[in-house]
Scaffold this active site. Structure first.
Site: not given
Ligand code: HXC
Length: 510
Positions: A169-170, A404-405
């Site tokens: 993501g971002g 040019g290069a």
């Molecule tokens: C809160 C999160 C989290 C998040 C993971 N966890 N991502 N908690 N916010 N963004 C937590 C899970 O709930 C889990 O908690 C633990 O971290 C480990 O995650 P798992 O899913 O069990 O691990 P894994 O299978 O290795 O997968 C990792 C992952 C997946 C691919 C990163 O967790 C995932 O897809 N997370 C969401 C990613 C996402 O969409 N983020 C937002 C992106 S947008 P528990 O308690 O169950 O262990 C963004 C915007 C930024 O970031 C903008 C900036 C401008």
């Protein structure tokens, strides 16, 4: 007092455990080191000074009020690498998946602010699920606070991003704005939208690794500068890499003692360029043979391989090397190589690192793919970067410098300080065949005449002396003395001090 000390020890023990032993074991099982283990390898033994170990998030939504882990998913502080100061943050995937909360961002911002204040680089070890979902806009704001600091620090202190887990993501835009990105194969990935979203929107089926893994970014997109086999490899190489960099934009690049004589001759270079001008040779052989101790730290070696970039040392001092690679696309400049070269030149310029340019370039790559892709604007980036650059610039033309290069590759006209050519240099608007086809078009049907015209053109331009007669080349040097002549030039240029006119900032073609 004893109680307080006991409490402190207990709090430190809990903080060090991050998300707990079970999560640490799961993390290790993926072949990843924990946030603290990574810092231990990156920094000199016992030098890490940790800050904000007890900082916690302030979120109460979605059950977060009952879930506090000291440190809040990121370990921050400073320490040294081979005795030189660096600030570090290391995201802890065992704590809420390393997700960035407002408090987590504040910790990163704090060390970035200090790094800027004292003029030391920042290395970020990224391993995070992105914005902490339970916090919503507070987490997004935290990211933007980090972004703003990345931009303020750009060109002031070196910033290195190590991608050692998810970065999606971002969140990818903070590393994208740092100077160098190193990734770990199989365990790290970077993408703006993940495979599921890609499938929905474009109907492409792709794995996370294919979409944004280390190999993808080190070979296809050019987002990553290097891809490493595992965490340890990546961290040890980051230590080696750090040794080339100055601490900030007012610092001089570090000098490392060498026993490699500055006047060392290498006679094997006299036969490096083949007699046949269409036969390739490996420009890296030249690089290895002229730099101190054959030590060349190449960046992006699997992306846009028609240009070679990286750091080396001459008489102990860091230099940036930019070289056309005749082995790939005959060394032609194209969109990717121009972008790769330009960004590197700008880094060197921002951080006072002299640039050595090795030229063997038959021109810009022709074709619709390049033109439609904007080679005009992208090629101009490299031209712009060399032209605005004020650090010492030494150029060696080994063979072709066409069109040019020729101008672009740190020529005299772009304030090249010392421009050498080997006797094999050919400096012309284009190669003999193409030139004769254009200016003697009417003789096309007569092979004997064409051959004679080509020979005439070759005799006139396939040498360095026409450029030498105009002073565009300072000297024609024997290949064997290339190291000696570059070292002397760099020594002469040590006091170089020129400035570009004042402006808010330039407007490089983006
Ligand atoms: C809160 C999160 C989290 C998040 C993971 N966890 N991502 N908690 N916010 N963004 C937590 C899970 O709930 C889990 O908690 C633990 O971290 C480990 O995650 P798992 O899913 O069990 O691990 P894994 O299978 O290795 O997968 C990792 C992952 C997946 C691919 C990163 O967790 C995932 O897809 N997370 C969401 C990613 C996402 O969409 N983020 C937002 C992106 S947008 P528990 O308690 O169950 O262990 C963004 C915007 C930024 O970031 C903008 C900036 C401008």
């Amino acid at each position: 007092m004893y109680d307080i000390i006991h409490q402190l020890d207990e709090k430190r023990r809990l903080a060090a455990l991050g998300g707990g032993q079970k999560r640490i074991d799961a993390h290790h099982a993926k072949g990843k080191l924990t946030a603290r283990e990574r810092i231990e390898i990156l920094l000199d033994d016992g030098t890490f000074e940790e800050w904000d170990m007890f900082k916690e998030h302030r979120c109460v939504d979605f059950g977060m009020g009952d879930s506090h882990i000291p440190g809040d998913g990121v370990v921050t502080g400073y320490g040294t690498i081979n005795g030189r100061m660096v600030f570090v943050f290391s995201q802890d995937f065992t704590v809420f998946g390393g997700a960035l909360s407002e408090a987590h961002a504040e910790k990163i911002c704090k060390i970035m602010d200090h790094a800027l204040k004292v003029g030391c680089p920042v290395i970020g070890l990224n391993d995070s699920g992105g914005a902490r979902i339970q916090e919503g806009v507070a987490a997004l704001g935290g990211y933007a606070d980090v972004f703003q600091r990345n931009v303020m620090a750009s060109g002031v202190i070196p910033q290195i991003s190590m991608i050692m887990g998810p970065c999606a993501g971002g969140a990818v835009y903070s590393p994208a704005m740092t100077d160098f990105i190193f990734m770990v194969k199989d365990t790290s990935y970077m993408f703006v939208t993940g495979p599921e979203v890609v499938k929905t929107v474009t109907h492409e089926e792709v794995t996370a690794e294919q979409l944004g893994g280390a190999v993808t970014h080190a070979t296809k997109s050019g987002v990553a500068d290097l891809a490493f086999e595992n965490d340890v490899d990546a961290l040890l190489m980051a230590r080696r890499f750090f040794n080339y960099l100055p601490l900030n934009n007012k610092d001089k690049p570090p000098v490392r003692k060498t026993f490699d004589p500055a006047d060392r001759l290498d006679f094997s270079l006299d036969t490096l360029v083949p007699d046949n001008p269409n036969k390739p040779y490996d420009i890296k052989e030249l690089i290895f043979k002229i730099v101190d101790d054959t030590d060349f730290f190449e960046l992006q070696h699997d992306n846009a391989m028609n240009i070679v970039i990286g750091f080396a040392r001459m008489e102990g001092q860091t230099v940036g090397i930019v070289a056309n690679q005749p082995m790939v696309l005959a060394g032609c400049l194209d969109i990717k190589s121009a972008i790769k070269g330009a960004r590197f030149v700008r880094f060197c310029d921002a951080f006072n690192i002299p640039i050595i340019t090795l030229v063997d370039v038959p021109g810009f790559m022709p074709g619709t793919a390049q033109e439609y892709g904007g080679i005009i604007k992208h090629g101009a980036k490299l031209l712009f970067a060399f032209a605005e650059c004020t650090v010492p610039k030494v150029t060696v033309i080994t063979r072709k410098a066409y069109g040019g290069a020729y101008d672009v590759m740190s020529s005299k006209h772009l304030r090249g300080d010392v421009n050498f050519a080997w006797p094999s240099a050919e400096i012309a608007v284009m190669g003999p065949k193409g030139a004769v086809e254009i200016i003697f078009r009417e003789e096309k049907g007569d092979p004997a005449k064409v051959a004679a015209r080509e020979a005439e053109y070759k005799a006139k331009f396939a040498n360095p002396f026409v450029a030498g007669a105009r002073g565009f080349i300072d000297d024609v040097i024997m290949p064997n003395e290339t190291r000696k002549r570059i070292c002397r030039s760099l020594a002469m240029l040590r006091g170089k001090d020129i400035e570009n006119p004042w402006r808010k900032h330039d407007n490089i073609p983006l």
